[in-house]
Design a protein around this motif. Sequence first.
Motif, mmCIF file in Angstrom:
data_model
loop_
_atom_site.group_PDB
_atom_site.id
_atom_site.type_symbol
_atom_site.label_atom_id
_atom_site.label_comp_id
_atom_site.label_asym_id
_atom_site.label_seq_id
_atom_site.Cartn_x
_atom_site.Cartn_y
_atom_site.Cartn_z
ATOM 1 N N ASP A 1 0.877 -1.156 0.171
ATOM 2 C CA ASP A 1 -0.029 0.024 -0.041
ATOM 3 C C ASP A 1 0.821 1.259 -0.211
ATOM 4 O OD1 ASP A 1 0.951 0.322 2.590
ATOM 5 O OD2 ASP A 1 -0.888 -0.430 3.294
ATOM 6 N N ARG A 2 0.168 2.537 0.063
ATOM 7 C CA ARG A 2 0.963 3.674 0.021
ATOM 8 C C ARG A 2 1.942 3.624 1.064
ATOM 9 N NH1 ARG A 2 -1.643 6.785 3.855
ATOM 10 N NH2 ARG A 2 -3.659 6.162 4.812
ATOM 11 N N ASP A 3 1.721 3.288 2.217
ATOM 12 C CA ASP A 3 2.535 3.586 3.153
ATOM 13 C C ASP A 3 3.664 2.719 3.150
ATOM 14 O OD1 ASP A 3 1.265 5.523 4.749
ATOM 15 O OD2 ASP A 3 0.061 4.027 5.654
ATOM 16 N N ASP A 4 3.597 1.378 2.775
ATOM 17 C CA ASP A 4 4.783 0.493 2.274
ATOM 18 C C ASP A 4 5.639 0.805 1.349
ATOM 19 O OD1 ASP A 4 3.456 -1.124 4.005
ATOM 20 O OD2 ASP A 4 2.409 -2.266 2.457
ATOM 21 N N ILE A 5 5.069 1.637 0.380
ATOM 22 C CA ILE A 5 6.023 2.153 -0.674
ATOM 23 C C ILE A 5 6.929 3.284 -0.018
ATOM 24 C CG2 ILE A 5 6.142 3.333 -2.863
ATOM 25 C CD1 ILE A 5 5.629 0.481 -3.150
ATOM 26 N N ARG A 6 5.994 4.099 0.511
ATOM 27 C CA ARG A 6 6.741 5.280 1.294
ATOM 28 C C ARG A 6 7.868 4.990 2.205
ATOM 29 N NH1 ARG A 6 5.525 7.679 5.585
ATOM 30 N NH2 ARG A 6 3.393 6.637 5.456
ATOM 31 N N GLU A 7 7.591 4.122 3.172
ATOM 32 C CA GLU A 7 8.558 3.701 4.194
ATOM 33 C C GLU A 7 9.752 2.987 3.341
ATOM 34 O OE1 GLU A 7 6.705 1.825 7.437
ATOM 35 O OE2 GLU A 7 5.219 3.513 7.727
#
Length: 994
Positions: free
Chosen positions: A41-47
């Motif tokens: 998800d979005r947080d996985d990619i960003r982190e």
Amino acid sequence: MTHHHRRESFSVTISNMGGGSAVVCPNTDLLWPFGKLDGLDRDDIRETAYEIFFTACRSSPGFGGRTALTFYSTHNNNNNDHHGEGGGGTGGSPGVGSGSGSGFGFSGRKEVVTTPTSRVKRALGLKMLKRSPSRRMSTIGAVGGAGATSLSPGGGSGHFSPGAGAGFLTVQPSRPRRPLTSAEIMRQQMRVTEQSDSRLRKTLLRTLVGQTGRRAETIILPLELLRHLKTSEFGDGNEYQLWQRRQLKVLEAGLLLHPSIPLDRTNNYAMRLREIVRQSENKSIDTSKNSDTMRTLCNVVVSLSWRSTNGNPTDVCHWADGYPLNIHLYVALLQSIFDVRDETLVLDEIDELLELMKKTWSTLGITRPVHNLCFTWVLFHQYVVTSQMEPDLLGASHAMLAEVANDAKKLDREALYVKLLTSTLASMQGWTEKRLLSYHDYFQRGNVGLIENLLPLALSSSRILGEDVTISQGKGQEKGDVKLIDYSGDRVDYYIRASIKNAFSKVIENTKAKIAATEEGEEAAATLLQLAKETEDLALRERECFSPILKRWHSVAAGVASVSLHQCYGSILMQYLAGRSFISRDTVEVLQTAGKLEKVLVQMVAEDSEEFDDGGKGLVREMVPYEVDSIILKLLRQWIEDKLKKVQECLFRAKETETWNPKSKSEPYAQSAGEVMKLAKDIIDEFFEIPIGITEDLVHDLAEGLEQLFQEYTTFVASCGSRQSYIPTLPPLTRCNRDSRFVKLWKRATACTASGEEYSHNAPAISDGHHPRPSTSRGTQRLYIRLNTLHFLSSHIHSLNKTLSLNPRVLPATRKRYRHRNNNSSSYFDFTYAGIESACQHVSEVAAYRLIFLDSNSVFYESLYVGEVANARIRPALRIMKQNLTLMSAILADRAQALAMREVMKSSFEAFLMVLLAGGYARVFYRSDHSLIEEDFENLKRVFCTCGEGLIPEEIVDRDAETVEGVIQLMSQPTEQLMEDFSIVTCETSREWG
């Protein structure tokens, strides 16, 4: 919160893009070009992106190196000095093309910035922020060691906390501040919590013990994090399980789902890794040193990461460089250059941040062309998701396209780069062209200037994509594709025409059904009139607002728009005219308005093409003329034809049903004549009510059609037989010789056609004494009605002719054959007048012969002088005749009486003469009867001289009576004198013949 929402939208987009069907970025109509990642998800990619970034920059100042590179914000107007040192330093603000290569924002030099400027922003046309220095300041000593700040996810004054990440610092006036490092800025921009940042730093310290020189691209970061971080370092078991799950999903995406080197699905290492990932779905896996699962995981991950394309050993591991995982991660990094407090703005520290991002290239498999392409996309995407509020972002994206264009020209392009190039530019071009193909909908007076930035980007995108470009028009390509050559003028021409068409469709969207469903024309005509006005307004708005901008790329932009509008309105006009075979005031108004609109549009084309040699004739040739005048003329002629058909139908009915009974006492003419004349008058009145220029030749066309019908009706009225049918049969015994004119006349005559029943019914009552009844039969009275009808026609046709001739609206003729009508004739109906005159003469003769030889036969021809002259005088016949003449005068119109009276006189004289010359065996005349006969004839003459108050002048009566009087005079002479006179005449005749 608005900017926070936009940031979230971008992240959601990344996690939902797919390589299958086209996916649109949330809250926009922009297609995502970089494929889909399942399970992240979005947080996985960003982190994950932040972890890779931090690992790659670990030796840089501020990321854990011996000396933290600090710099003062470029917004600080009091201190513009930047200080820094350390490996891979980024202390400068490098410009375009600095360092090795031609990309934006990379420099191999360590540099102390002494001016508050950014070379990248300057090259891209982006303005400096110049905000308060507190925006880039941190509390000193909050966290020791690696330069971490005292940021926390809690709320409070001066704190900003987007999503689940850490917020900006809470302003604490009691504590001294220092400038933020690049690491701190990056952590804030990517919304990474202090706890996550701390765990990452600890992992790297443990991993690199004794290996400080180890390159980042040799570190399998998710595996190292799994090895070194345990449950105890997280807030609770659930947080750890989610974190562990993310690391495993990243390994699955990089090694199994999207590997940079193709992988056989039957690979044993791959199968074991899939099994471990599936086990983690239910509970956390054991990552302790003695765990078999962890040993297996390390073994398979290392084996899969260090594969090479040819099987030879490699010095770089491949766990995050497969497409589209690498692009998603890198785009997430590039997105951090936008200020989280105002996402329309780019940080002034972009030079340093881009230089640091370059360190991730080896891990992510990014090249300079790929970076330029992704950077272009990020700038463009940010312009779109921020509601197009900052045109500078669009300009920056266009500036980057110049670098992309140079990269695209290289011959050594990789297949993946070509795929990225095509999908990215196609997405950008699709979004821009959607607006350019309908720029009337997307741009108004306030933001029309955005076309100046949007149009170059669209043209550049199409130029890079290739020489041949296919543009799809309409939703779902239902309207087909149009293939254009990549020439700016042609494409702008297409944009203008398409947008004009779309704008015009919007104008008629609510009226199309009304136009199609309306039959009468009034409502449709009002719609067309309003549409013409709005079309002209649209043309004027185009010339004022859009054409000055579009003219930079298309020299006759306004002319093209006018041509397109002319075609659009012409199409609707033709639909309106289809099936309308008649002319009306509404139709004429629509056509005249269309003609005025056409002149306006043609004038616009001419004005826009003044600089060209042909004066815009090429464009004008595209404008198929409305031919308003010819259409009006055609409809008018059709209208005339239809109206004349109605008169013709009336005439046909008259021939079938006319009884020749008077319409009323006050209107003693045939009812059909009134109908015909009323139709003709209405036609002429309606003709002059049509609001067009009526020319002499049009008037003549109408009059010519009417005259033919009038002549036909006149012939019908005059179809009442002939006078010969009423002349009696020559008696068997006669005193005339065989060469007498009466013999020849009677031989040609036919028997009387009157029936005995009609005669018997109308025979006069002689026994009524001094008050005999008229002997005029109904058939004779109907002849009088015919005569009245002819004079009624004559008078009304004269009135119609006057209306046609004296109407002030009549213009000079355009056809030569009609230009001199008034010089040759004063009437449009000369032939009709002549026909009516002849018909009146004929009907009068027939009526007179019928009255004398049929209606009055018993008291005149059959009774006069029968037996003895003295006992069969003319007085009874004269009494009946007077009654008949009185009735005739009562029935006939004044204008018809003179002719009818004279024809009765002539027929009675002929009957008197036939009594004398062809009286038969019942009559015997003596010389002594001369005076009686002469007296009777004088009485007969006196009847016509005194009847009708001088209808027939005496000299005419005398002239017509000369023949009869000559015969009576002969009756007074002795036989010897007659023989002598006859001999003289015979001799004279013989000499003339000899």
